[in-house]
Scaffold this motif. Structure first.
Motif, PDB file in Angstrom:
ATOM      1  N   THR A  74      -4.009   0.869 -47.265  1.00 40.00           N
ATOM      2  CA  THR A  74      -4.825   1.196 -46.094  1.00 40.00           C
ATOM      3  C   THR A  74      -5.126  -0.012 -45.216  1.00 40.00           C
ATOM      4  O   THR A  74      -5.439   0.147 -44.047  1.00 40.00           O
ATOM      5  CB  THR A  74      -6.147   1.863 -46.524  1.00 40.00           C
ATOM      6  OG1 THR A  74      -6.772   1.066 -47.524  1.00 40.00           O
ATOM      7  CG2 THR A  74      -5.897   3.260 -47.052  1.00 40.00           C
TER       8      THR A  74
ATOM      9  N   TYR B 184     -10.239 -13.509 -62.041  1.00 39.03           N
ATOM     10  CA  TYR B 184      -9.112 -13.046 -61.210  1.00 39.03           C
ATOM     11  C   TYR B 184      -7.739 -13.431 -61.794  1.00 39.03           C
ATOM     12  O   TYR B 184      -6.862 -12.574 -61.971  1.00 39.03           O
ATOM     13  CB  TYR B 184      -9.311 -13.632 -59.814  1.00 39.03           C
ATOM     14  CG  TYR B 184      -8.273 -13.267 -58.793  1.00 39.03           C
ATOM     15  CD1 TYR B 184      -8.117 -11.961 -58.355  1.00 39.03           C
ATOM     16  CD2 TYR B 184      -7.452 -14.251 -58.237  1.00 39.03           C
ATOM     17  CE1 TYR B 184      -7.169 -11.634 -57.396  1.00 39.03           C
ATOM     18  CE2 TYR B 184      -6.509 -13.924 -57.270  1.00 39.03           C
ATOM     19  CZ  TYR B 184      -6.367 -12.618 -56.858  1.00 39.03           C
ATOM     20  OH  TYR B 184      -5.423 -12.307 -55.901  1.00 39.03           O
TER      21      TYR B 184
ATOM     22  N   GLY C  35      -1.146  -4.140 -48.051  1.00 40.88           N
ATOM     23  CA  GLY C  35      -0.702  -2.789 -48.402  1.00 40.88           C
ATOM     24  C   GLY C  35      -0.341  -1.967 -47.175  1.00 40.88           C
ATOM     25  O   GLY C  35       0.616  -1.185 -47.182  1.00 40.88           O
TER      26      GLY C  35
ATOM     27  N   GLY D 239       0.520 -16.913 -52.655  1.00 38.02           N
ATOM     28  CA  GLY D 239      -0.467 -17.966 -52.396  1.00 38.02           C
ATOM     29  C   GLY D 239      -1.419 -17.457 -51.334  1.00 38.02           C
ATOM     30  O   GLY D 239      -2.020 -16.394 -51.489  1.00 38.02           O
TER      31      GLY D 239
HETATM   32  N1  LIG Z   1      -5.469 -12.582 -49.392  1.00 38.58           N
HETATM   33  C1  LIG Z   1      -4.791 -13.549 -50.010  1.00 38.58           C
HETATM   34  O1  LIG Z   1      -4.637 -14.665 -49.480  1.00 38.58           O
HETATM   35  C2  LIG Z   1      -4.162 -13.264 -51.373  1.00 38.58           C
HETATM   36  C3  LIG Z   1      -3.573 -14.316 -52.067  1.00 38.58           C
HETATM   37  C4  LIG Z   1      -2.913 -14.042 -53.280  1.00 38.58           C
HETATM   38  C5  LIG Z   1      -2.867 -12.746 -53.757  1.00 38.58           C
HETATM   39  N2  LIG Z   1      -3.497 -11.749 -53.090  1.00 38.58           N
HETATM   40  C6  LIG Z   1      -3.378 -10.381 -53.605  1.00 38.58           C
HETATM   41  O2  LIG Z   1      -2.716  -9.649 -52.597  1.00 38.58           O
HETATM   42  C7  LIG Z   1      -3.169  -8.309 -52.608  1.00 38.58           C
HETATM   43  C8  LIG Z   1      -3.702  -7.988 -51.231  1.00 38.58           C
HETATM   44  O3  LIG Z   1      -3.454  -6.685 -51.011  1.00 38.58           O
HETATM   45  P1  LIG Z   1      -4.109  -5.859 -49.816  1.00 38.58           P
HETATM   46  O4  LIG Z   1      -4.443  -6.788 -48.745  1.00 38.58           O
HETATM   47  O5  LIG Z   1      -3.245  -4.692 -49.541  1.00 38.58           O
HETATM   48  O6  LIG Z   1      -5.263  -5.268 -50.643  1.00 38.58           O
HETATM   49  P2  LIG Z   1      -6.760  -5.451 -50.775  1.00 38.58           P
HETATM   50  O7  LIG Z   1      -7.419  -6.067 -49.619  1.00 38.58           O
HETATM   51  O8  LIG Z   1      -6.894  -6.001 -52.108  1.00 38.58           O
HETATM   52  O9  LIG Z   1      -7.143  -3.874 -50.684  1.00 38.58           O
HETATM   53  C9  LIG Z   1      -7.027  -3.030 -51.705  1.00 38.58           C
HETATM   54  C10 LIG Z   1      -6.353  -1.709 -51.342  1.00 38.58           C
HETATM   55  O10 LIG Z   1      -6.339  -0.950 -52.521  1.00 38.58           O
HETATM   56  C11 LIG Z   1      -7.242   0.146 -52.476  1.00 38.58           C
HETATM   57  N3  LIG Z   1      -8.069   0.098 -53.702  1.00 38.58           N
HETATM   58  C12 LIG Z   1      -9.003  -0.841 -54.022  1.00 38.58           C
HETATM   59  N4  LIG Z   1      -9.550  -0.556 -55.226  1.00 38.58           N
HETATM   60  C13 LIG Z   1      -8.946   0.575 -55.664  1.00 38.58           C
HETATM   61  C14 LIG Z   1      -9.076   1.381 -56.839  1.00 38.58           C
HETATM   62  N5  LIG Z   1      -9.947   1.084 -57.803  1.00 38.58           N
HETATM   63  N6  LIG Z   1      -8.289   2.473 -56.959  1.00 38.58           N
HETATM   64  C15 LIG Z   1      -7.399   2.814 -55.989  1.00 38.58           C
HETATM   65  N7  LIG Z   1      -7.235   2.085 -54.857  1.00 38.58           N
HETATM   66  C16 LIG Z   1      -7.997   0.994 -54.687  1.00 38.58           C
HETATM   67  C17 LIG Z   1      -8.048  -0.051 -51.200  1.00 38.58           C
HETATM   68  O11 LIG Z   1      -8.410   1.192 -50.632  1.00 38.58           O
HETATM   69  P3  LIG Z   1      -9.831   1.889 -51.010  1.00 38.58           P
HETATM   70  O12 LIG Z   1     -10.865   0.823 -50.799  1.00 38.58           O
HETATM   71  O13 LIG Z   1      -9.945   3.028 -50.044  1.00 38.58           O
HETATM   72  O14 LIG Z   1      -9.728   2.330 -52.414  1.00 38.58           O
HETATM   73  C18 LIG Z   1      -7.077  -0.834 -50.323  1.00 38.58           C
HETATM   74  O15 LIG Z   1      -6.134   0.055 -49.743  1.00 38.58           O
HETATM   75  C19 LIG Z   1      -4.209  -8.204 -53.675  1.00 38.58           C
HETATM   76  O16 LIG Z   1      -3.633  -7.729 -54.862  1.00 38.58           O
HETATM   77  C20 LIG Z   1      -4.676  -9.645 -53.844  1.00 38.58           C
HETATM   78  O17 LIG Z   1      -5.177  -9.879 -55.137  1.00 38.58           O
HETATM   79  C21 LIG Z   1      -4.130 -11.990 -51.901  1.00 38.58           C
END
Ligand SMILES: NC(=O)c1ccc[n+]([C@@H]2O[C@H](COP(=O)([O-])OP(=O)(O)OC[C@H]3O[C@@H](n4cnc5c(N)ncnc54)[C@H](OP(=O)(O)O)[C@@H]3O)[C@@H](O)[C@H]2O)c1
Length: 326
Positions: free
Chosen positions: A9, A124, A13, A149
């Protein structure tokens, strides 16, 4: 093919869902429905992945062939996905460099030479490492884990680069660390997203350090790009690390993307040979910065950061005190 995004969303993702649609897949996104809807054309499946019954109920007979998993933040979430999705043809999982027990500060060499966490706490990094093991055991050579990263780009509600853009756009004297030459690396969420879809399609296995090439930028260079794209009259007020720390400035949080010198020297020294061989793109940082700024200007109210993360940025009183002391 039928491609399931776990997440979908916002930010990474969301870009995955968009890339999968563009690739001609039939796409569904599984989320709780808390943080909005997936892009148009994506089927929305609802449920909490921490609940073992939720994913099978939401799928209701729809059998994914490919999975891109961006939302795993718990051991239960990994276990539940492994139990239901172990038969798919390709599963690309979004992990983190934090899965490595020695990052930060690194440096990080080739993926198979560095230890990952094996502790059972709920931090984490250990959770991501455990998730990799759970899913890897279920999927074997159909499982890829992308150890990301710093991810940047439009739709980023973690708001690290975004904070700098907004602060620099306001102009005037801006507190910056005096270590502007410290290295930094980043991957654009759109580059990572399209590549993840491709990795799942091809069923490429193994671990990949999924970040930008070492040496691609410096913190100062990134801030300069922010000044250029916002067009403001910001003037840097460089403050030494010792003064920042003495004033209570927390690295990475209060001055986002800034790391203490002892960590910064090696944190972005990450071997991305495999990522480059597998075609992970790295678009010019200027484009990521400009597009993030363009997106931010369309956002009326920034949603809170995910996973209970604090909102980054320098509190006004800290900024005032630091500027007054110069
Ligand atoms: N930002 C960075 O610099 C960075 C760096 C390294 C790794 N990462 C990793 O990269 C990924 C980022 O992904 P992103 O930006 O798409 O995701 P995100 O910001 O982590 O958002 C999470 C997504 O998953 C859904 N979600 C959250 N909890 C849930 C649950 N319990 N059950 C089902 N759905 C759930 C949320 O929708 P709802 O809230 O509607 O459920 C949202 O669509 C993460 O895994 C993060 O750990 C990020």
């Amino acid at each position: 093919m039928r491609l399931l995004v776990l997440g979908g969303t916002h930010f990474l993702g969301r870009h995955v869902a968009t890339a999968a649609l563009a690739g001609g897949h039939e796409v569904a996104a599984f989320t709780r429905g808390v943080s909005g809807a997936p892009p148009e054309g994506v089927r929305s499946l609802r449920g909490d992945r921490d609940d073992p019954a939720a994913l099978p109920a939401a799928l209701d007979g729809w059998a994914p062939e490919l999975v891109v998993d961006t939302s795993c933040q718990s051991r239960a979430a990994a276990r539940n996905a492994a139990a239901v999705l172990g038969n798919v043809r390709g599963y690309a999982f979004v992990s983190s460099l934090n899965a490595y027990a020695n990052w930060p500060p690194g440096p990080i060499g080739p993926e198979d030479r560095e230890p990952t966490w094996t502790t059972d706490d709920d931090e984490y990094g250990p959770v991501k490492a455990c998730a990799e093991r759970e899913l890897g055991a279920a999927l074997g050579n159909r499982f890829l884990t992308a150890r990301a990263g710093l991810i940047v780009g439009p739709h980023d509600r973690v708001h690290r680069l975004g904070w700098w853009l907004q602060r620099i756009a306001r102009g005037g004297p801006v507190v910056v660390p005096d270590a502007l030459d410290q290295p930094i690396a980043a991957v654009d969420a759109r580059d990572l997203a399209g590549w993840l879809v491709g990795m799942a399609e091809r069923g490429v296995p193994g671990a990949v350090n999924a970040t930008g090439p070492a040496g691609m930028a410096t913190l100062g260079g990134l801030l300069e790009l922010c000044r250029e794209v916002t067009g403001g009259d910001a003037e840097w007020v460089p403050v030494p690390e010792a003064d920042l720390v003495a004033a209570g400035v927390e690295p990475w949080l209060h001055l986002p993307l800034w790391l203490p010198a002892g960590i910064a020297r090696t944190a972005w020294d990450v071997d991305t040979t495999r990522a480059r061989e597998l075609g992970l793109p790295s678009r010019p940082l200027r484009e990521s910065v400009a597009d993030t700024w363009a997106w931010l200007r369309t956002v009326e109210e920034l949603p809170p950061p995910p996973h209970g993360l604090p909102r980054p940025g320098l509190p006004a009183e800290l900024e005032a005190a630091l500027l007054a002391a110069r």
